[in-house]
Design a protein around this motif. Structure first.
Motif, short mmCIF file in Angstrom:
data_model
loop_
_atom_site.label_atom_id
_atom_site.label_comp_id
_atom_site.label_asym_id
_atom_site.label_seq_id
_atom_site.Cartn_x
_atom_site.Cartn_y
_atom_site.Cartn_z
N THR A 1 0.84 -1.20 0.00
CA THR A 1 0.00 0.00 0.00
C THR A 1 0.88 1.25 0.00
O THR A 1 0.68 2.16 -0.80
CB THR A 1 -0.92 0.00 1.24
OG1 THR A 1 -1.69 -1.20 1.21
CG2 THR A 1 -1.84 1.20 1.24
N GLY A 2 1.88 1.26 0.89
CA GLY A 2 2.79 2.40 0.94
C GLY A 2 3.51 2.59 -0.39
O GLY A 2 3.63 3.70 -0.89
N ALA A 3 3.98 1.48 -0.96
CA ALA A 3 4.73 1.55 -2.21
C ALA A 3 3.87 2.09 -3.34
O ALA A 3 4.31 2.94 -4.12
CB ALA A 3 5.28 0.17 -2.57
N SER A 4 2.63 1.61 -3.42
CA SER A 4 1.82 2.06 -4.55
C SER A 4 1.45 3.54 -4.40
O SER A 4 1.42 4.28 -5.36
CB SER A 4 0.60 1.13 -4.73
OG SER A 4 -0.55 1.71 -4.23
N ARG A 5 1.21 3.97 -3.16
CA ARG A 5 0.90 5.39 -2.96
C ARG A 5 2.10 6.29 -3.27
O ARG A 5 1.97 7.35 -3.88
CB ARG A 5 0.42 5.63 -1.53
CG ARG A 5 -0.95 5.04 -1.31
CD ARG A 5 -1.49 5.33 0.06
NE ARG A 5 -2.80 4.71 0.22
CZ ARG A 5 -3.58 4.88 1.27
NH1 ARG A 5 -3.18 5.66 2.26
NH2 ARG A 5 -4.75 4.30 1.34
N LEU A 6 3.28 5.86 -2.83
CA LEU A 6 4.48 6.67 -3.10
C LEU A 6 4.77 6.70 -4.60
O LEU A 6 5.13 7.73 -5.16
CB LEU A 6 5.67 6.11 -2.32
CG LEU A 6 6.97 6.90 -2.42
CD1 LEU A 6 6.76 8.36 -2.02
CD2 LEU A 6 8.08 6.30 -1.56
#
Lengths: 162, 350
Positions: free
Chosen positions: A127-132
């Motif tokens: 989730t963090g990776a896709s948002r960043l």
């Protein structure tokens, strides 16, 4: 009047290999991300593959070109770029652009790998990776647009070569 | 020519460090950017050249069945529909919460077609001619696995797989095949489209060993299903379709699963049977109540064993069962099981 070229062959090769890969990534990435583009284009697996291949090349290809070419000049240029207020060859905007470009390339790579090799990472990280990754994309579009616009505007008035 | 401090290098290192920290922190530090063209954070995947047209829609259910179905859209829409609210989660980290789906339970379709005992898996064929994926029959018969024809109060849009798509809330989105045109009952698992391209064949979102095994049941007396206990666990069937799981060597029952074959049979009587079974299994203080938690309602059973271990069983009318694990700190466990319990957990926790 002949002027010394502002950048050498290796520097240009580094720049344009990165630019080519980045535009491939932006194009394929927008198709993967933006819903109307995704449905109109179809062929998701193909765009995904192109995105992964170009993404894996973004950092190593320019790096390899620099290493195999005139690496001393490239290193000297990098030194000038990372030291703010040092030479007339670059202004602070150009230094910021270079710093952003290298930083975002590494973060694009990290966040891309987390999404690509998803079974190896916790859901939270994904989730963090896709948002960043999305956030970096928006900033990159603004930065690249500004970079190209300024470069075109100043084609006739280059800064000094050293 | 190189005086001055290397601010660029410091910015780079700080930026990379902050970025990696943001990834590890999950979604907590970063916003979910909703593009103006996508309502509700959906991303639309289409692997074929174009999205199949709804014109000429047919749904076939065939393979190892007694009565193959060949349904027009009108026939499909005339079948009993269920509504549910579930999250749609992609492996790459985006998620749409609380989607309101309306559709026909796979269980229902399989019963109408008369899926034979030889069938172990379903193969779903998309009408795009390219995409396929498969589910075990047990996963397909979970009550919340549906063939959706409606979404958020409207007919399912074409871009979301309309007229009919699969919805498997317990698994990542690539199992929820869009534009379904054919469901084939087979005796083997077909390797799906993305699975051929490196995706895991196990698409379950929550791989906790206790819950994980629920997808592999066959043969519980009175239900037509049974259970294959996870390694290191033993199980015991209860009358009425319950199962108690015990970790090998552990004195206490550690978890239990109740399975109900179908919604219309999930009556108070079966609940009472279960209650008796639970008591015979050494649990005491069992009592049941009915809860209504918004979209869901169901019977809830609570019980304790001699050591103060608490159990909570939720029994949903969706036709599936449910389970819970218990403990000295039930609230924490309920949080863990929340995706499964959905709104029910919130209402029961008190």
């Amino acid at each position: 009047v002949t002027r010394a070229p502002r950048f050498g062959t290796t520097e240009r090769a580094v720049h344009w290999s990165f630019a080519l890969l980045l535009f491939t990534l932006l194009g394929s990435g927008l198709v993967l991300w933006v819903p109307p583009l995704a449905t109109a284009a179809g062929h998701r697996a193909g765009f995904r593959q192109a995105h992964i291949v170009a993404g894996l090349g973004l950092v190593p290809v320019p790096l390899l070109i620099a290493l195999l070419g005139d690496r001393r000049t490239v290193l000297a240029t990098a030194r000038q770029l990372e030291r703010f207020r040092s030479t007339p060859r670059f202004n602070d905007g150009q230094r910021l652009n270079a710093t952003w470009t290298v930083t975002s390339a590494v973060l694009f790579l990290v966040t891309g790998v987390v999404q690509w090799r998803w079974p190896s990472f916790p859901a939270d990280w994904r989730t963090g990776a896709s948002r960043l990754h999305d956030l970096l994309t928006l900033v990159t579009i603004v930065v690249v647009t500004a970079h190209v616009a300024l470069a075109v505007l100043h084609l006739r008035r280059p800064r000094p070569a050293t | 020519v190189t005086e001055g401090r290397p601010f660029g290098r410091r910015l780079f290192l700080t930026g990379v460090g902050a970025g990696v920290a943001a990834v590890v922190a999950g979604g907590r530090l970063l916003p979910d950017i909703a593009l103006p063209w996508s309502s509700g954070g959906w991303r639309l995947y289409n692997v074929a050249a174009r999205m199949p047209s709804p014109v000429g829609f047919r749904l076939r259910v065939d393979g190892l069945v007694e009565r193959p179905l060949d349904l027009r859209l009108g026939d499909l829409l005339a079948l009993p529909h269920a509504e549910q609210r579930s999250d749609f989660e992609c492996v790459t980290g985006w998620k749409v919460s609380g989607v309101r789906w309306r559709g026909v339970r796979l269980d229902e379709l399989l019963d109408r077609a008369g899926a034979t005992a030889a069938g172990t898996h379903l193969t779903f064929h998309s009408r795009d001619g390219v995409y396929t994926d498969s589910l075990s029959l047990a996963s397909a018969r979970l009550g919340d696995t549906i063939l959706a024809t409606g979404m958020d109060g409207r007919p399912l849009p074409r871009r979301h797989g309309g007229p009919a798509r699969l919805v498997v809330p317990t698994m990542y989105g690539y199992k929820s095949v869009k534009w379904v045109g054919r469901i084939e009952v087979a005796d083997r698992e077909v390797v799906g489209y993305w699975e051929q391209r490196g995706y895991a064949r196990d698409a379950r979102i929550d791989k906790d060993p206790v819950r994980a095994y629920v997808g592999r049941r066959r043969d519980v007396p009175g239900t037509g299903w049974s259970v294959e206990a996870p390694p290191g666990w033993t199980w015991r069937a209860l009358p009425g379709g319950g199962v108690l799981l015990r970790r090998a060597g552990a004195a206490r029952v550690e978890a239990s699963v109740l399975v109900a074959r179908r919604a219309d049979r999930a009556t108070r009587d079966t609940t009472r049977d279960l209650l008796a079974g639970i008591e015979r299994a050494g649990l005491t203080g069992a009592r049941y109540s009915t809860v209504d938690a918004g979209d869901l309602e169901g019977d809830v059973l609570e019980a304790e064993d001699g050591s103060g271990q608490r159990f909570l069983f939720a029994f949903l009318p969706a036709g599936r069962a449910v389970l819970q694990v218990q403990g000295q700190a039930p609230a924490a466990d309920f949080d863990r099981w929340r995706p499964w319990f959905g709104q029910l957990a919130a209402s029961v926790r008190r």
